[in-house]
Design a protein around this motif. Structure first.
Motif, PDB file in Angstrom:
ATOM      1  N   UNK A  64       0.833  -1.195   0.000  1.00  0.00           N
ATOM      2  CA  UNK A  64       0.000   0.000   0.000  1.00  0.00           C
ATOM      3  C   UNK A  64       0.871   1.249   0.000  1.00  0.00           C
ATOM      4  N   UNK A  65       0.506   2.214  -0.846  1.00  0.00           N
ATOM      5  CA  UNK A  65       1.242   3.478  -0.915  1.00  0.00           C
ATOM      6  C   UNK A  65       1.108   4.235   0.404  1.00  0.00           C
ATOM      7  N   UNK A  66       2.226   4.728   0.910  1.00  0.00           N
ATOM      8  CA  UNK A  66       2.206   5.537   2.139  1.00  0.00           C
ATOM      9  C   UNK A  66       1.760   6.941   1.746  1.00  0.00           C
ATOM     10  N   UNK A  67       0.520   7.247   2.077  1.00  0.00           N
ATOM     11  CA  UNK A  67      -0.097   8.465   1.566  1.00  0.00           C
ATOM     12  C   UNK A  67      -0.571   9.389   2.671  1.00  0.00           C
ATOM     13  N   UNK A  68      -0.280  10.702   2.514  1.00  0.00           N
ATOM     14  CA  UNK A  68      -0.837  11.741   3.372  1.00  0.00           C
ATOM     15  C   UNK A  68      -1.737  12.623   2.514  1.00  0.00           C
ATOM     16  N   UNK A  80       0.238  29.166   1.210  1.00  0.00           N
ATOM     17  CA  UNK A  80      -0.149  27.757   1.204  1.00  0.00           C
ATOM     18  C   UNK A  80       0.884  26.900   0.471  1.00  0.00           C
ATOM     19  N   UNK A  81       1.505  27.468  -0.547  1.00  0.00           N
ATOM     20  CA  UNK A  81       2.562  26.746  -1.259  1.00  0.00           C
ATOM     21  C   UNK A  81       3.745  26.513  -0.324  1.00  0.00           C
ATOM     22  N   UNK A  82       4.057  27.503   0.514  1.00  0.00           N
ATOM     23  CA  UNK A  82       5.143  27.348   1.485  1.00  0.00           C
ATOM     24  C   UNK A  82       4.812  26.264   2.514  1.00  0.00           C
ATOM     25  N   UNK A  83       3.558  26.234   2.959  1.00  0.00           N
ATOM     26  CA  UNK A  83       3.150  25.174   3.883  1.00  0.00           C
ATOM     27  C   UNK A  83       3.332  23.803   3.233  1.00  0.00           C
ATOM     28  N   UNK A  84       2.886  23.697   1.973  1.00  0.00           N
ATOM     29  CA  UNK A  84       3.033  22.434   1.242  1.00  0.00           C
ATOM     30  C   UNK A  84       4.500  22.045   1.104  1.00  0.00           C
ATOM     31  N   UNK A  85       5.356  23.042   0.854  1.00  0.00           N
ATOM     32  CA  UNK A  85       6.784  22.779   0.727  1.00  0.00           C
ATOM     33  C   UNK A  85       7.338  22.179   2.012  1.00  0.00           C
ATOM     34  N   UNK A  86       6.927  22.745   3.154  1.00  0.00           N
ATOM     35  CA  UNK A  86       7.382  22.218   4.435  1.00  0.00           C
ATOM     36  C   UNK A  86       6.888  20.810   4.692  1.00  0.00           C
ATOM     37  N   UNK A  87       5.608  20.563   4.375  1.00  0.00           N
ATOM     38  CA  UNK A  87       5.024  19.226   4.556  1.00  0.00           C
ATOM     39  C   UNK A  87       5.717  18.215   3.653  1.00  0.00           C
ATOM     40  N   UNK A  98       2.046  12.622  -1.268  1.00  0.00           N
ATOM     41  CA  UNK A  98       0.994  13.573  -0.897  1.00  0.00           C
ATOM     42  C   UNK A  98      -0.146  13.564  -1.898  1.00  0.00           C
ATOM     43  N   UNK A  99      -1.370  13.714  -1.386  1.00  0.00           N
ATOM     44  CA  UNK A  99      -2.564  13.918  -2.210  1.00  0.00           C
ATOM     45  C   UNK A  99      -3.171  15.230  -1.736  1.00  0.00           C
ATOM     46  N   UNK A 100      -3.155  16.262  -2.599  1.00  0.00           N
ATOM     47  CA  UNK A 100      -3.596  17.604  -2.201  1.00  0.00           C
ATOM     48  C   UNK A 100      -5.043  17.841  -2.613  1.00  0.00           C
ATOM     49  N   UNK A 101      -5.881  18.237  -1.658  1.00  0.00           N
ATOM     50  CA  UNK A 101      -7.288  18.571  -1.906  1.00  0.00           C
ATOM     51  C   UNK A 101      -7.443  20.090  -1.806  1.00  0.00           C
ATOM     52  N   UNK A 102      -7.590  20.766  -2.935  1.00  0.00           N
ATOM     53  CA  UNK A 102      -7.768  22.217  -2.965  1.00  0.00           C
ATOM     54  C   UNK A 102      -9.263  22.515  -2.918  1.00  0.00           C
ATOM     55  N   UNK A 103      -9.763  22.904  -1.751  1.00  0.00           N
ATOM     56  CA  UNK A 103     -11.216  23.085  -1.572  1.00  0.00           C
ATOM     57  C   UNK A 103     -11.732  24.402  -2.149  1.00  0.00           C
ATOM     58  N   UNK A 104     -10.830  25.364  -2.401  1.00  0.00           N
ATOM     59  CA  UNK A 104     -11.211  26.684  -2.914  1.00  0.00           C
ATOM     60  C   UNK A 104     -12.290  27.345  -2.036  1.00  0.00           C
ATOM     61  N   UNK A 105     -12.255  27.023  -0.754  1.00  0.00           N
ATOM     62  CA  UNK A 105     -13.210  27.547   0.234  1.00  0.00           C
ATOM     63  C   UNK A 105     -14.661  27.229  -0.140  1.00  0.00           C
ATOM     64  N   UNK A 106     -14.859  26.143  -0.850  1.00  0.00           N
ATOM     65  CA  UNK A 106     -16.193  25.709  -1.264  1.00  0.00           C
ATOM     66  C   UNK A 106     -16.624  24.587  -0.321  1.00  0.00           C
ATOM     67  N   UNK A 107     -17.710  24.801   0.429  1.00  0.00           N
ATOM     68  CA  UNK A 107     -18.170  23.809   1.409  1.00  0.00           C
ATOM     69  C   UNK A 107     -18.493  22.467   0.761  1.00  0.00           C
ATOM     70  N   UNK A 108     -19.057  22.502  -0.445  1.00  0.00           N
ATOM     71  CA  UNK A 108     -19.406  21.244  -1.123  1.00  0.00           C
ATOM     72  C   UNK A 108     -18.154  20.447  -1.475  1.00  0.00           C
TER      73      UNK A 108
END
Length: 365
Positions: A64-68, A80-87, A98-108
């Motif tokens: 199984x892929x070790x995924x965050x 946010x790009x800097x935060x991602x760089x640190x992570x 990493x799997x990045x979910x960009x919500x664009x501040x959309x509740x749905x």
């Protein structure tokens, strides 16, 4: 003779829907919308018929892929790009993807991604912003199965692990710097100050508090963008446009100010470009400062005075928290699994560069 196995075709017949609908509902395919009535029909039919989900086959020796999973609200802001760089730097050291979910501040979108976590089953989840309040119960439920860390505003009460930031303190540092330079009448430009984005309001409140203590509360002009700017964040130049547009609007209303503070660096860049267009010199005629100390703060024509709060380190710390939680789940010291909550906070630091100076008529003592 054994009991006949219940199939999705049997459930479809009992529920009065198509076999493909049954398959998607039972497999929780959230990229397709079904009415609540349809979902209940399928689930009730499956229960009544005694349907048993098939066990998923895995290839022998498959790893199984070790995924965050990383939740971001906006990727147009370098913060946010800097935060991602640190992570990512820490995750890479530990062999995680990493799997990045960009919500664009959309509740749905945020809800859709959160529901996907049950099927995706990552080894950890990191929120680079405050989760929406309406999903806190869902996030808490997820955190019982999957380690969760949030890079959040200190004033939010959360039962999950957090790398914290006192946004009120950032605002206070900005205000004190401008007051020390003799700026008595100033403006503060911000994105929408909604209840959902409480961390923004905290920066503004901290700024106002210092001016209020100096008896100058009525000398501060607060200009915040309309709420729809958050809804269109993916379609515009984000905070830069807010800084640019609101500064132009501010200059039409008054020229009787000596400094403008932007809630973050991107807003400050917009402020400076609007001032340049109006032939107002920075810092000779107007001081400008931002917050976050993003990479671009050192690349502009005039280097930006800003607040450093160690964004990349926060990303690394959030990842470290997840790694500690994963390790504790795999270490059996007793029959009861350990329960721990980590909190990390950095002390912000003023970075004085070329965009702030003494107000006209004020000289260094």
């Amino acid at each position: 003779m054994g009991k006949k196995k219940v199939t999705s075709t049997d459930i479809a017949r009992a529920a009065g829907v198509s076999q493909s609908t049954v398959s998607m509902v039972l497999n929780k395919k959230y990229n397709v919308s079904f009415s609540k009535e349809t979902v209940e029909k399928v689930e009730n039919a499956a229960k009544e018929l005694g349907y048993v989900p098939p066990k998923r086959k895995t290839k022998k020796g498959a790893r199984q892929e070790k995924l965050l999973v990383i939740f971001c609200s906006n990727l147009t802001n370098p913060y946010y790009v800097m935060l991602l760089q640190g992570i990512e730097s820490r995750a890479k050291e530990q062999g995680f993807g990493l799997f990045v979910c960009n919500t664009q501040r959309d509740l749905r979108m945020e809800e859709r991604y959160l529901k996907m976590m049950w099927e995706l089953r990552p080894l950890g989840i990191i929120y680079t912003c405050n989760p929406s309040h309406c999903f806190m119960d869902l996030l808490k439920e997820l955190s019982e199965k999957i380690p969760v860390a949030v890079i959040n505003n200190q004033n939010e009460k959360m039962s999950v692990d957090a790398v914290e930031l006192d946004n009120s303190k950032l605002g206070r540092i900005m205000a004190r710097h401008l007051l020390e330079l003799g700026h008595r009448k100033v403006a503060y430009i911000a994105p929408p100050l909604t209840a959902r984005q409480k961390q923004r309001s905290k920066r503004v409140e901290g700024f106002l508090k210092v001016y209020e203590q100096a008896g100058l509360r009525d000398q501060v002009i607060i200009k915040a963008a309309r709420e729809e700017f958050d809804q269109d964040v993916a379609l515009i130049d984000s905070e830069y446009k807010i800084g640019y547009d609101l500064t132009r609007e501010l200059l039409q209303e008054t020229r009787d100010i000596t400094a403008i503070a932007g809630l973050n660096d991107m807003i400050a860049f917009g402020i400076m470009d609007a001032l340049h267009e109006a032939k107002i010199k920075v810092p000779a005629d107007m001081s400008v400062m931002g917050c976050d100390n993003t990479l671009f703060a050192r690349m502009h024509k005039v280097e930006l005075t800003t607040i450093e709060h160690f964004v990349i380190f926060k990303g690394r710390d959030a990842c470290d928290i997840i790694m500690k939680k994963i390790a504790s789940h795999h270490t059996q010291y007793s029959e009861t699994p350990p329960i721990s909550t980590y909190h990390v906070e950095y002390e912000p630091k003023l970075i004085v560069r070329g965009t702030t100076a003494y107000a006209k008529g004020k000289k260094k003592k």
